[in-house]
Write a protein that holds these residues in place. Structure first.
Motif, mmCIF file in Angstrom:
data_model
loop_
_atom_site.group_PDB
_atom_site.id
_atom_site.type_symbol
_atom_site.label_atom_id
_atom_site.label_comp_id
_atom_site.label_asym_id
_atom_site.label_seq_id
_atom_site.Cartn_x
_atom_site.Cartn_y
_atom_site.Cartn_z
ATOM 1 N N UNK A 47 39.031 71.104 77.808
ATOM 2 C CA UNK A 47 38.031 71.938 78.005
ATOM 3 C C UNK A 47 38.083 72.980 79.147
ATOM 4 N N UNK A 48 37.707 74.243 79.000
ATOM 5 C CA UNK A 48 37.826 75.455 79.804
ATOM 6 C C UNK A 48 36.514 76.365 79.740
ATOM 7 N N UNK A 49 36.548 77.462 80.693
ATOM 8 C CA UNK A 49 35.918 78.465 80.676
ATOM 9 C C UNK A 49 36.712 79.925 80.640
ATOM 10 N N UNK A 50 35.979 81.124 80.349
ATOM 11 C CA UNK A 50 36.570 82.200 80.440
ATOM 12 C C UNK A 50 35.522 83.221 80.300
ATOM 13 N N UNK A 51 35.859 84.601 80.832
ATOM 14 C CA UNK A 51 34.718 85.601 80.612
ATOM 15 C C UNK A 51 34.563 86.217 79.057
ATOM 16 N N UNK A 52 35.612 85.871 78.350
ATOM 17 C CA UNK A 52 35.378 86.720 77.026
ATOM 18 C C UNK A 52 34.957 85.582 76.058
ATOM 19 N N UNK A 53 34.129 86.347 74.921
ATOM 20 C CA UNK A 53 33.699 85.368 73.948
ATOM 21 C C UNK A 53 35.022 85.152 72.902
ATOM 22 N N UNK A 54 34.667 84.073 72.078
ATOM 23 C CA UNK A 54 35.694 83.524 71.163
ATOM 24 C C UNK A 54 35.026 82.938 69.981
ATOM 25 N N UNK A 55 35.998 83.440 68.683
ATOM 26 C CA UNK A 55 35.172 82.736 67.467
ATOM 27 C C UNK A 55 36.392 82.233 66.886
ATOM 28 N N UNK A 56 36.228 81.181 66.255
ATOM 29 C CA UNK A 56 37.255 80.299 65.506
ATOM 30 C C UNK A 56 37.053 80.349 64.022
ATOM 31 N N UNK A 57 37.755 80.742 63.102
ATOM 32 C CA UNK A 57 37.275 80.942 61.761
ATOM 33 C C UNK A 57 38.333 79.845 60.976
ATOM 34 N N UNK A 58 37.914 78.961 60.200
ATOM 35 C CA UNK A 58 38.922 77.938 59.761
ATOM 36 C C UNK A 58 39.258 78.377 58.252
ATOM 37 N N UNK A 59 40.660 78.510 58.102
ATOM 38 C CA UNK A 59 41.180 79.058 56.791
ATOM 39 C C UNK A 59 41.370 77.793 56.104
ATOM 40 N N UNK A 60 42.271 76.557 56.781
ATOM 41 C CA UNK A 60 42.708 75.529 55.814
ATOM 42 C C UNK A 60 42.690 74.606 57.187
ATOM 43 N N UNK A 61 42.462 73.138 56.537
ATOM 44 C CA UNK A 61 42.584 71.997 57.680
ATOM 45 C C UNK A 61 41.186 71.775 58.153
ATOM 46 N N UNK A 62 41.009 71.139 59.277
ATOM 47 C CA UNK A 62 40.042 70.674 59.813
ATOM 48 C C UNK A 62 40.003 70.750 61.370
ATOM 49 N N UNK A 63 39.081 71.037 62.152
ATOM 50 C CA UNK A 63 39.229 70.862 63.766
ATOM 51 C C UNK A 63 37.931 70.690 64.174
ATOM 52 N N UNK A 64 37.973 70.060 65.362
ATOM 53 C CA UNK A 64 36.699 69.572 65.972
ATOM 54 C C UNK A 64 36.624 70.575 67.378
ATOM 55 N N UNK A 65 35.421 71.226 67.064
ATOM 56 C CA UNK A 65 35.063 72.475 68.101
ATOM 57 C C UNK A 65 34.263 71.922 69.190
ATOM 58 N N UNK A 66 34.361 71.790 70.460
ATOM 59 C CA UNK A 66 33.400 71.327 71.301
ATOM 60 C C UNK A 66 32.900 72.565 72.170
ATOM 61 N N UNK A 67 31.726 72.800 72.208
ATOM 62 C CA UNK A 67 30.961 73.853 72.725
ATOM 63 C C UNK A 67 29.887 73.522 73.595
ATOM 64 N N UNK A 68 30.000 73.450 75.126
ATOM 65 C CA UNK A 68 28.905 73.252 75.890
ATOM 66 C C UNK A 68 28.426 71.758 75.675
ATOM 67 N N UNK A 69 29.026 70.929 75.388
ATOM 68 C CA UNK A 69 28.655 69.435 75.376
ATOM 69 C C UNK A 69 28.549 68.881 73.834
ATOM 70 N N UNK A 70 28.439 69.933 73.076
ATOM 71 C CA UNK A 70 28.324 69.568 71.602
ATOM 72 C C UNK A 70 29.595 69.512 70.764
ATOM 73 N N UNK A 71 29.837 68.758 69.887
ATOM 74 C CA UNK A 71 30.975 68.761 68.993
ATOM 75 C C UNK A 71 30.573 69.030 67.258
ATOM 76 N N UNK A 72 31.562 69.936 66.749
ATOM 77 C CA UNK A 72 30.972 70.111 65.407
ATOM 78 C C UNK A 72 32.219 70.177 64.529
ATOM 79 N N UNK A 73 32.620 69.423 63.707
ATOM 80 C CA UNK A 73 33.682 69.596 62.685
ATOM 81 C C UNK A 73 33.689 70.747 61.734
#
Length: 141
Positions: A47-73
């Motif tokens: 877990x970390x923070x920074x001053x820029x926005x970020x977007x993840x777009x999954x092309x293949x496979x799976x990942x769990x993204x944790x944003x502000x206490x919530x997790x989404x696969x």
């Protein structure tokens, strides 16, 4: 008429279980940065923070993204948006390929610096934290 030229580089940065290949960076004159990212099972940043926005777009496979206490696969075709200054991180579940897109900040500089200065096998977490702090990334406890 402006010419369209390929902007991807041959650089590859290995950071915390993932390989990031810059496609477009601030140093190339862009306001956004795009990385072709490949993660291994269990890879990803704490877990970390920074001053820029970020977007993840999954092309293949799976990942769990944790944003502000919530997790989404995320599955292929899914995306997650991380607002600036928001606590976040992710974990790749398997061999996951995704795009990492960020707004102007120090992402490319951080990836390049940590990849060249910090041992990754096993990861030198204090070194990653130090380089992160130098580039505006605050790793959370």
């Amino acid at each position: 008429m402006p010419q369209i030229e390929p902007t991807a580089t041959d650089d590859a940065y290995v950071v915390l279980g993932e390989t990031l290949r810059p496609m477009l960076t601030n140093a190339m004159g862009s306001a956004i940065e795009i990385f072709d990212t490949t993660g291994t099972p269990g890879g990803g940043p704490p877990p970390h923070t920074h001053k820029w926005e970020e977007v993840y777009i999954v092309l293949s496979g799976e990942m769990d993204v944790h944003v502000d206490g919530a997790t989404r696969r995320l599955h292929p075709g899914d995306y997650a948006h991380v607002p600036a200054n928001t606590p976040h991180g992710y974990t790749t579940i398997d061999e996951t390929r995704f795009l990492t897109i960020v707004t102007r900040g120090n992402a490319a500089r951080f990836f390049k610096q940590v990849s060249s200065e910090v041992e990754m096998n096993p990861p030198d977490i204090p070194g990653v934290v130090r380089v992160g702090a130098e580039n505006g990334i605050n790793f959370l406890p």
